[in-house]
Design an enzyme around this catalytic site. Sequence first.
Site, short mmCIF file in Angstrom:
data_model
loop_
_atom_site.label_atom_id
_atom_site.label_comp_id
_atom_site.label_asym_id
_atom_site.label_seq_id
_atom_site.Cartn_x
_atom_site.Cartn_y
_atom_site.Cartn_z
N ASN A 50 0.88 -1.18 0.00
CA ASN A 50 0.00 0.00 0.00
C ASN A 50 0.91 1.22 0.00
OD1 ASN A 50 -1.84 2.04 0.42
ND2 ASN A 50 -2.32 1.47 2.54
N TRP A 51 1.04 1.83 -1.16
CA TRP A 51 1.97 2.96 -1.28
C TRP A 51 1.42 4.25 -0.66
CZ3 TRP A 51 4.86 3.04 -6.67
CH2 TRP A 51 5.76 1.98 -6.70
N LYS A 52 0.14 4.26 -0.34
CA LYS A 52 -0.50 5.48 0.19
C LYS A 52 -0.19 6.65 -0.75
CE LYS A 52 0.00 3.50 4.72
NZ LYS A 52 -0.17 3.67 6.14
N HIS A 87 -9.72 1.17 4.60
CA HIS A 87 -8.45 1.39 5.31
C HIS A 87 -8.72 2.35 6.47
CE1 HIS A 87 -4.36 2.60 6.23
NE2 HIS A 87 -3.96 1.53 5.57
N GLU A 98 -7.16 4.75 7.55
CA GLU A 98 -6.92 6.18 7.24
C GLU A 98 -8.13 6.79 6.52
OE1 GLU A 98 -3.11 5.69 5.36
OE2 GLU A 98 -2.26 5.12 7.30
N GLU A 126 -5.68 -5.07 10.27
CA GLU A 126 -4.70 -4.02 10.48
C GLU A 126 -5.03 -3.26 11.78
OE1 GLU A 126 -2.67 -2.87 6.57
OE2 GLU A 126 -4.33 -1.51 6.89
N GLY A 183 1.98 2.25 10.58
CA GLY A 183 2.91 3.36 10.42
C GLY A 183 3.58 3.81 11.72
N SER A 212 3.08 -2.20 10.24
CA SER A 212 4.53 -2.20 10.45
C SER A 212 5.18 -3.57 10.17
CB SER A 212 4.88 -1.72 11.86
OG SER A 212 4.39 -0.41 12.06
N GLY A 260 2.61 -1.15 4.23
CA GLY A 260 2.73 0.26 3.87
C GLY A 260 4.18 0.65 3.66
N GLY A 261 4.78 1.23 4.70
CA GLY A 261 6.14 1.80 4.61
C GLY A 261 7.15 0.88 3.94
#
Length: 269
Positions: free
Chosen positions: A13-15, A101, A103, A173, A179, A219, A240-241
């Site tokens: 997930n590159w956001k 998600h 976010e 999640e 994150g 994470s 993500g990251g």
Amino acid sequence: MNKKYRKAIIAGNWKMNKLPSESRAFVEELKPLLPRSKKKVCEVILCMPYPFIPIAQRGSKEKRLALGAQDVSAHDSGAFTGEVSAAMLKDIGCKYCIVGHSERRQYHGETDSEVNTKVHKLLEAGISPIICVGESLEQREKELTLDFVAYQVKAAIAGLGPKEIKRCVIAYEPIWAIGTGKTATADQAAEVCNGIRAVIRSMYDARVARSVSILYGGSMNPSNCAELLSKPDIDGGLIGGASLKVADLAFMINATADGAAGEDEGEAE
Ligand code: PEP
């Protein structure tokens, strides 16, 4: 173990990171690092911002890599400024799309009912939803995790038939792990993923439940992925990251593929 009945998946997930022009180079760099097995042992998905998708796809004949989006409109078409429909995603080659998600729930007020509508729209368009669920730190501390996540799952998949739920992916999640560098322990993640499968079993049956891929996200990185992936109900990761770095992503893809290939070899049935 029942892992052979479902796909092992690593989804990035590159956001809202990188630039469209960087997406193609990323794919080219990743390609030679993907597992070489003749059997497809791990589905690799990159969920990018909308404008990246046609660029990342251009000229790529890479069948081992699927592209996904990070959200979709709950509407089909019309006066919805800024929205992108499921049909549009299908038209640019999306195979997957993240929905719900944390976010989007937190910053854009996405409700369980909207998540459910989006899941239906995606399936109608031929796209597999990656449905995100997960508790806040407060809910975990109050020991509400399993009940809350079960509620979110039921709300997200309401009205789906057995064939449709089999096309969905569920990502557990925990919000407090996204994150933050705090990962759920493998046992914590396994308990909730097991709970999610039990919910699906109660709504459908054991055959349906064993065929749905359930991912962990929060994470996840090269140093913690093996332990998480060793759990029977964790079929991969939504990352993500760590999905922004080719080497880290490739490491996790290969760890997942090795685990899945090992499962296949070890299966007696
Ligand atoms: C995510 O946003 O889906 C996620 C899991 O992020 P991270 O891996 O950075 O915690």
